[in-house]
Design an enzyme around this catalytic site. Structure first.
Site, PDB file in Angstrom:
ATOM      1  N   HIS B 242       0.869  -1.177   0.000  1.00  0.00           N
ATOM      2  CA  HIS B 242       0.000   0.000   0.000  1.00  0.00           C
ATOM      3  C   HIS B 242       0.904   1.224   0.000  1.00  0.00           C
ATOM      4  O   HIS B 242       1.919   1.240   0.676  1.00  0.00           O
ATOM      5  CB  HIS B 242      -0.885  -0.026   1.247  1.00  0.00           C
ATOM      6  CG  HIS B 242      -2.045   0.918   1.183  1.00  0.00           C
ATOM      7  ND1 HIS B 242      -1.879   2.285   1.231  1.00  0.00           N
ATOM      8  CD2 HIS B 242      -3.371   0.711   1.079  1.00  0.00           C
ATOM      9  CE1 HIS B 242      -3.077   2.865   1.154  1.00  0.00           C
ATOM     10  NE2 HIS B 242      -3.991   1.932   1.050  1.00  0.00           N
ATOM     11  N   ARG B 263      -6.480   9.727  -1.060  1.00  0.00           N
ATOM     12  CA  ARG B 263      -6.071   9.975  -2.447  1.00  0.00           C
ATOM     13  C   ARG B 263      -7.289  10.040  -3.358  1.00  0.00           C
ATOM     14  O   ARG B 263      -7.329  10.808  -4.306  1.00  0.00           O
ATOM     15  CB  ARG B 263      -5.081   8.905  -2.915  1.00  0.00           C
ATOM     16  CG  ARG B 263      -3.673   9.154  -2.390  1.00  0.00           C
ATOM     17  CD  ARG B 263      -2.699   8.082  -2.840  1.00  0.00           C
ATOM     18  NE  ARG B 263      -3.065   6.780  -2.311  1.00  0.00           N
ATOM     19  CZ  ARG B 263      -3.358   5.712  -3.042  1.00  0.00           C
ATOM     20  NH1 ARG B 263      -3.308   5.762  -4.347  1.00  0.00           N
ATOM     21  NH2 ARG B 263      -3.695   4.578  -2.458  1.00  0.00           N
TER      22      ARG B 263
END
Lengths: 240, 582
Positions: B242, B263
């Site tokens: 990640h 994000r």
């Protein structure tokens, strides 16, 4: 706190099955930046005492496995940074629960009481799974839902149970976490088991045993207010 | 206190190992399908607390909106997985996901966030063509697992908290799985459990890396047990990193994920020079590119000397406005504040972190394995996500396949006979597990200390089997793993088996090493770059040669089988086929 400093930690040790007595053990922990009390316990286990017992899982404040009494107050070991704590840091197991070993407590009494309020949601028997249907429509800003939304954040860590003075003297008192769950599910407009659950929590050991001391609110690591749930249950605020 | 061979025995119909989303869904649905079944759920930690479903932050992908469809979700999943997915498993995922959301809401009592009009809200995640991620704030897993756990109390299901499985046990050498040897942490006692069906759902193995996201007790136990029991494992080279693991100094909190929704909502990734470096790697999607690309880009920036002094890059959400960040990501903001960072107003240091193992035990869409008596669900299973998992497909997998395993278990119990576990096999597993007890515990600096061995493994994996790999490094990693296997076989733990964390650590590291060897071996075998598996010595994706899955099993080197492109082939346009061709 500069990196690499030694921090004194005092840990309550106890091994009842071996017939031991409660005692304090002192350790000097190499405290790196941002280390938590849980990190310090691992440091002791890995460097100084391979027999130390404690409980852990997520290390990020989400699972509630590592609740203990730190400098006299309940909290999650993973969420308390050494640099914010007065040294020597004292670490003890949760109160009002049997100690298995050292900081590891038996949470069964806590979960037995949680279970006693029927904490599970009961949907309509014919709950629809039809792809064309929509689960309950609950507009944002629904007043009850806004309270419930805060109270379902409970991670069942046991901190409030340990901090509650009524729990410590009234063995049948269900305690803050169980009563909070009872409110959260009873006040859920989608739940259908409300009344039965209410009988349970207004009987002996239920909401009327609470003395409104409020320690549960003070120690909750995730900002739940069990006292508010208890007060709402007392007022019968979930009658539908 | 001496330990004696397993005295306690237990008989049940369905034995579920693990209590994350997959284990709990399996238990509840096996029970609901057939309430007379004797069901036992075990967990290495506390049931309802242990496991990674609880740690799910972002949310759960499901095609609920009339403008979305399972076909679109499928296409995103396969493109994200770079065509390595088992397409029938991926199809099961996307087609069950909407029903699971309804089940969670109407039968389990989960409450997901709503849109202003009162219907379920869905947010943006990376690598997806539609905003389909259902969530509860930014800490979705707590609500899902807490409500699943509550439902256990409504059913007659036996629970064994803090009881790890040590080994799957067959009915005879080469026979079916007939149960498992269990170890109770608090008492150090062993239980030989007999079951018609065992469901393996213990969770993945990314903790073999220096920086990793899962809860601390996740140590590849399921992979190791399945491998030793003779199962096939698929695509173990596919380890997801990640992009945004929090950097938290010397704390174990390091590696914990700051969720992808940041994000999705427009947060930027910056290098130490303040550049939005994704412009160099994926100018079109920027920070919303898939996890494999963003994580690798961050890694390359750090390796090129453009990282921060803490060895990471920066996640910056401050331009989204403090009120927006605090309102939509309160859990993330709190986590950052705890270690002195202000997510709403300043950049936060992050590192790529090992997060999810796409590889795992080979299953069919009913969670059956080639081993009679054994079902596998959740992260222990492989094939659903191919070479890269989309954010929001992990909890979906756990819930979908957990439910499927529960239904399959109930169905199989109607016909499965009862077979007693082989006591010779159980005795051997017991002896292996208890060997470390009473041996001297070496210091961390000198000798065979399990914590030091774990650290050495994590370093070797991070450096050589991490975000960018090459043959020389992979060979080095396999050499190191060999040395560490030798060392852990001599490691000791205090003699008293009760609540003995050092002993548990020895067992953990043994399992991590099995998973690590499988990972490094497959990574060395795949001489191309695809999804999460990047080889600097073979930097291109090679569909002509490598559109294959890599399998491993005990006593057999790696082998490959072509991916069955049963619904969607690379380069194909249009919708995937609803029905698989025969």
């Amino acid at each position: 706190m500069p990196a690499g400093r030694k921090v004194s930690i005092r840990v309550r040790r106890f091994d009842p099955a071996a017939g031991g007595r409660r005692s304090w053990a002192a350790y000097d922990v190499d405290a790196g930046p941002m280390m938590s009390v849980l990190d310090a316990l691992f440091w002791i286990l890995e460097h100084q005492d391979p027999t130390l017992a404690f409980r852990y899982s997520c290390r990020a404040g989400m699972c509630g496995s590592c609740a203990m009494v730190i400098n006299g107050r309940e909290g999650l070991a993973c969420a308390q940074r050494l640099e914010h704590l007065r040294a020597p840091v004292s670490v003890e197991p949760l109160r009002s629960l049997p100690v298995i070993k050292d900081l590891l407590v038996d949470l069964r009494p806590f979960f037995d009481k949680y279970r006693a309020v029927d904490p599970f949601y009961v949907g309509h028997a014919a709950a629809v799974l039809d792809p064309a249907s929509e689960p309950a429509v609950v507009p944002r800003g629904d007043a009850t839902r806004e309270i419930v939304d805060r109270q379902i954040d409970c991670i069942a860590c046991g901190a409030c149970y340990s901090a509650c003075p009524v729990v410590s003297i009234v063995p049948e008192f269900l305690g803050p976490a169980a009563l909070n769950r009872a409110y959260a599910v009873a006040a859920d407009a989608r739940d259908t088991a409300g009344l039965e659950r209410l009988r349970r929590v207004t009987a002996d050991g239920g909401v009327f045993a609470c003395h409104s001391v409020g320690n549960c609110v003070t120690v909750c690591p995730v900002g739940v207010n069990p006292l508010l749930s208890i007060q709402l249950l007392r007022k019968g605020a979930v009658h539908r | 206190m001496p330990v004696t061979s397993p005295r306690e025995t237990l008989r049940c119909d369905v034995l579920i190992l693990g209590s994350g989303g997959a284990g709990l869904m399996a238990a509840l649905h096996a029970y609901d399908a057939e309430p007379r079944l004797r069901i036992v759920v075990t967990s290495k930690g506390l049931i309802g607390k242990s496991g990674c479903t609880r740690l799910v932050q972002g949310g759960f992908n499901a095609a609920l909106d009339p403008d979305d469809s399972p076909e679109r979700h499928f296409r995103d999943t396969i493109l994200g997985g770079q065509f390595l997915n088992d397409q029938e498993l991926a199809w099961a995922l996307v087609s069950d996901a909407p029903e699971i959301i309804r089940r969670l809401e109407t039968r389990i009592g989960v409450f997901f966030d709503r849109r202003p009009d009162g219907r379920i809200h869905q947010k943006a995640f990376a690598g997806q063509s539609f905003d389909r991620t259902v969530h509860r704030g930014d800490l979705t897993g707590i609500e899902i697992v807490s409500r699943l756990h509550d439902q256990l109390f409504a059913r007659d299901i036996r629970r064994l908290d803090e009881t790890r499985a040590v080994a799957l046990i067959h009915d005879r050498p080469g026979g079916r799985v007939a149960g498992a040897l269990l170890l109770r942490h608090a008492t150090g006692e062993f239980i030989l459990a007999q079951a018609r069906i065992v469901v393996l759902a213990t969770g993945g193995g990314p903790r073999m890396y220096t920086f990793s996201a899962p809860s601390l007790e996740k140590t590849g136990d399921g992979y190791a047990m399945a491998y030793r029991a003779g199962c096939d494992l698929i695509d173990m080279e596919m380890m997801q990193f990640h992009p945004t693991g929090l950097l938290a100094g010397a704390s174990r909190l390091s590696g914990m994920v700051l969720e992808e929704g940041l994000r999705g909502a427009g947060a930027h990734l910056l290098n130490a020079q303040g550049e939005r470096f994704m412009a160099r790697y994926d100018p079109e999607r920027m920070e919303r590119a898939t996890r494999d690309l963003v994580a690798r880009a961050s890694y390359l920036e750090i390796m090129a000397g453009r990282g921060t002094s803490a060895g990471g890059v920066l996640l910056d959400a401050s331009h989204l406005g403090a009120d927006f960040v605090l309102g939509n990501f309160p859990g993330m903001a709190r986590r950052c504040a705890e270690v002195g960072y202000d997510l709403a107003r300043a950049p936060v240091p992050v590192t790529p972190t090992a997060h999810f193992h796409m590889g795992g035990v080979r299953i069919d869409p009913g969670c059956r394995t080639a081993m009679p008596g054994l079902l596998v669900a959740g992260e222990d299973a492989g094939g659903v996500h191919g070479a890269n998992r989309l954010g929001g497909n992990g909890v979906a997998e756990s819930c979908v396949f957990g439910m499927r395993a529960g239904f399959t278990a109930a169905e199989l119990c109607a016909s499965a006979g009862e077979a007693a576990p082989d006591t010779t096999e159980a005795e051997a597993a017991y002896r292996a597990a208890t060997t470390p007890l009473g041996r001297r515990v070496a210091s961390r600096e000198h000798g065979e200390n399990p914590f030091a061995i774990r650290d050495a493994l994590q370093r070797a994996m991070w450096e050589n089997v991490g975000l960018v790999r090459d043959d020389a490094g992979l060979r080095r990693a396999l050499d190191t793993i060999g040395t560490l296997e030798e060392r852990i076989s001599r490691a000791g733990a205090p003699a008293d088996p009760r609540a003995n964390l050092t002993w548990q650590q020895v067992l953990d590291v043994q399992n991590l090493l099995v998973a690590a060897r499988l990972t490094a071996t497959a990574a060395r075998y795949r001489t191309e770059t695809r999804g999460s598996h990047a080889r600097s010595d073979c930097p291109a994706r090679d569909d002509a040669r490598w559109l294959v899955n890599i399998y491993q099993a005990a006593g057999r080197g790696p082998w490959t089988e072509p991916v069955r492109l049963s619904r969607l082939a690379p380069g194909a346009v249009g919708s995937p086929q609803r029905a698989a061709p025969a």
